[in-house]
Motif scaffolding. Structure first.
Motif, PDB file in Angstrom:
ATOM      1  N   TYR A 179      -7.101   4.250  -8.451  1.00  0.00           N
ATOM      2  CA  TYR A 179      -5.878   3.509  -8.616  1.00  0.00           C
ATOM      3  C   TYR A 179      -5.794   2.689  -9.985  1.00  0.00           C
ATOM      4  CZ  TYR A 179      -5.518   5.155  -4.010  1.00  0.00           C
ATOM      5  OH  TYR A 179      -5.570   6.035  -2.828  1.00  0.00           O
ATOM      6  N   ASP A 232      -6.026  -0.061 -10.775  1.00  0.00           N
ATOM      7  CA  ASP A 232      -5.308  -1.519 -10.376  1.00  0.00           C
ATOM      8  C   ASP A 232      -6.105  -2.732 -10.877  1.00  0.00           C
ATOM      9  OD1 ASP A 232      -6.892  -0.600  -8.139  1.00  0.00           O
ATOM     10  OD2 ASP A 232      -5.955  -2.047  -7.125  1.00  0.00           O
ATOM     11  N   GLN A 284      -1.309   4.510  -0.189  1.00  0.00           N
ATOM     12  CA  GLN A 284      -1.792   5.756  -0.014  1.00  0.00           C
ATOM     13  C   GLN A 284      -3.364   6.064   0.504  1.00  0.00           C
ATOM     14  OE1 GLN A 284      -0.493   3.910  -2.509  1.00  0.00           O
ATOM     15  NE2 GLN A 284       1.264   5.228  -3.142  1.00  0.00           N
ATOM     16  N   VAL A 321       7.143  -3.212   0.698  1.00  0.00           N
ATOM     17  CA  VAL A 321       6.235  -2.264   0.014  1.00  0.00           C
ATOM     18  C   VAL A 321       6.366  -2.832  -1.571  1.00  0.00           C
ATOM     19  CG1 VAL A 321       5.500   0.040  -0.834  1.00  0.00           C
ATOM     20  CG2 VAL A 321       6.248  -0.338   1.410  1.00  0.00           C
ATOM     21  N   GLU A 322       5.267  -3.153  -2.296  1.00  0.00           N
ATOM     22  CA  GLU A 322       5.044  -3.428  -3.428  1.00  0.00           C
ATOM     23  C   GLU A 322       4.536  -2.344  -4.374  1.00  0.00           C
ATOM     24  OE1 GLU A 322       3.507  -7.119  -4.453  1.00  0.00           O
ATOM     25  OE2 GLU A 322       4.953  -8.259  -3.135  1.00  0.00           O
ATOM     26  N   ARG A 323       5.229  -1.871  -5.397  1.00  0.00           N
ATOM     27  CA  ARG A 323       4.662  -0.881  -6.446  1.00  0.00           C
ATOM     28  C   ARG A 323       3.769  -1.639  -7.401  1.00  0.00           C
ATOM     29  NH1 ARG A 323       4.667   4.476  -6.667  1.00  0.00           N
ATOM     30  NH2 ARG A 323       5.013   5.367  -8.577  1.00  0.00           N
ATOM     31  N   ILE A 324       2.490  -1.257  -7.370  1.00  0.00           N
ATOM     32  CA  ILE A 324       1.336  -1.693  -8.211  1.00  0.00           C
ATOM     33  C   ILE A 324       1.273  -0.955  -9.464  1.00  0.00           C
ATOM     34  CG2 ILE A 324      -1.049  -2.262  -8.535  1.00  0.00           C
ATOM     35  CD1 ILE A 324       0.489  -4.112  -6.358  1.00  0.00           C
ATOM     36  N   ASN A 325       1.299   0.326  -9.291  1.00  0.00           N
ATOM     37  CA  ASN A 325       1.428   1.132 -10.619  1.00  0.00           C
ATOM     38  C   ASN A 325       2.057   2.633 -10.273  1.00  0.00           C
ATOM     39  OD1 ASN A 325      -1.018   2.517  -9.728  1.00  0.00           O
ATOM     40  ND2 ASN A 325      -2.249   1.117 -10.727  1.00  0.00           N
ATOM     41  N   ASP A 326       1.886   3.543 -11.135  1.00  0.00           N
ATOM     42  CA  ASP A 326       2.395   4.810 -10.716  1.00  0.00           C
ATOM     43  C   ASP A 326       1.569   5.717  -9.638  1.00  0.00           C
ATOM     44  OD1 ASP A 326       0.401   5.239 -12.660  1.00  0.00           O
ATOM     45  OD2 ASP A 326       1.615   6.940 -13.558  1.00  0.00           O
ATOM     46  N   ARG A 327       0.284   4.993  -9.219  1.00  0.00           N
ATOM     47  CA  ARG A 327      -0.719   5.634  -8.769  1.00  0.00           C
ATOM     48  C   ARG A 327      -0.855   4.995  -7.221  1.00  0.00           C
ATOM     49  NH1 ARG A 327      -5.241   5.721 -13.071  1.00  0.00           N
ATOM     50  NH2 ARG A 327      -4.607   7.657 -14.329  1.00  0.00           N
ATOM     51  N   MET A 328      -0.352   3.798  -7.124  1.00  0.00           N
ATOM     52  CA  MET A 328      -0.333   2.894  -5.982  1.00  0.00           C
ATOM     53  C   MET A 328       0.546   2.184  -5.257  1.00  0.00           C
ATOM     54  SD  MET A 328      -3.652   0.192  -6.067  1.00  0.00           S
ATOM     55  CE  MET A 328      -2.947  -0.733  -4.945  1.00  0.00           C
ATOM     56  N   ASP A 329       0.721   1.945  -4.165  1.00  0.00           N
ATOM     57  CA  ASP A 329       1.762   0.693  -3.674  1.00  0.00           C
ATOM     58  C   ASP A 329       0.991   0.164  -2.572  1.00  0.00           C
ATOM     59  OD1 ASP A 329       4.139   1.816  -4.863  1.00  0.00           O
ATOM     60  OD2 ASP A 329       3.255   3.833  -3.716  1.00  0.00           O
TER      61      ASP A 329
END
Length: 155
Positions: free
Chosen positions: A31, A33, A121, A140-148
């Motif tokens: 991810y 992150d 995910q 839900v918090e978006r961390i980057n384009d791969r994970m929340d």
């Protein structure tokens, strides 16, 4: 298999940090992150978390084997108790250790008024927490384009 939760001491934090890095490395690679993943956390930051009021790290023990770690934050002031983080070492995954560790933590700290968060995910994590009686809060918090990150509570 019957696990125990054994409270960690300050002198255990270096070992816990090494275990944490190993346990979360795969997720960090997947991810990317770097700001949120425990594998990217410094040993100093982990020690700061250990020293926070109400914070307890437990080794998840199967006999003499340290199969993982769970951190519980329990301020004992009526606020929600929190699991952050829990991990099982790669060699021990898939054997029910996380489920047993959560049950033990709830026995020690009380079965109600808990919260935690996890990667949306990671479907296995979602299944585990929902099986244990936790429900998604809708946050839900978006961390980057791969994970929340998805948030859970248990009342």
């Amino acid at each position: 298999m019957r696990i125990e939760l054994v409270p960690a001491e300050k002198q255990d934090m270096e070992e816990i940090w090494r275990m944490q890095v190993e346990a979360f490395q795969g997720l960090l690679e997947r991810y990317q992150d770097h700001d949120t993943n425990p594998a990217a956390e410094s040993a100093e930051r982990l020690l700061e978390r250990y020293e926070q009021p109400g914070s307890v790290y437990y080794f998840i023990m199967d006999g003499e084997e340290k199969v993982g770690v769970i951190r519980v934050i329990d301020r004992r002031d009526g606020s929600r108790k929190r699991i952050s983080p829990i991990w099982i070492m790669p060699a021990y995954r898939g054997h029910g250790y996380a489920q047993q560790a959560i049950r033990k933590a709830e026995e020690l700290h009380g079965p109600y008024n808990w919260c935690l968060d996890t990667i949306l995910q990671e479907k296995g994590n979602l299944y585990l927490y929902e099986k244990m009686g936790y429900h998604q809060t809708g946050r839900v918090e978006r961390i980057n384009d791969r994970m929340d990150i998805v948030f859970y509570e248990k009342d």
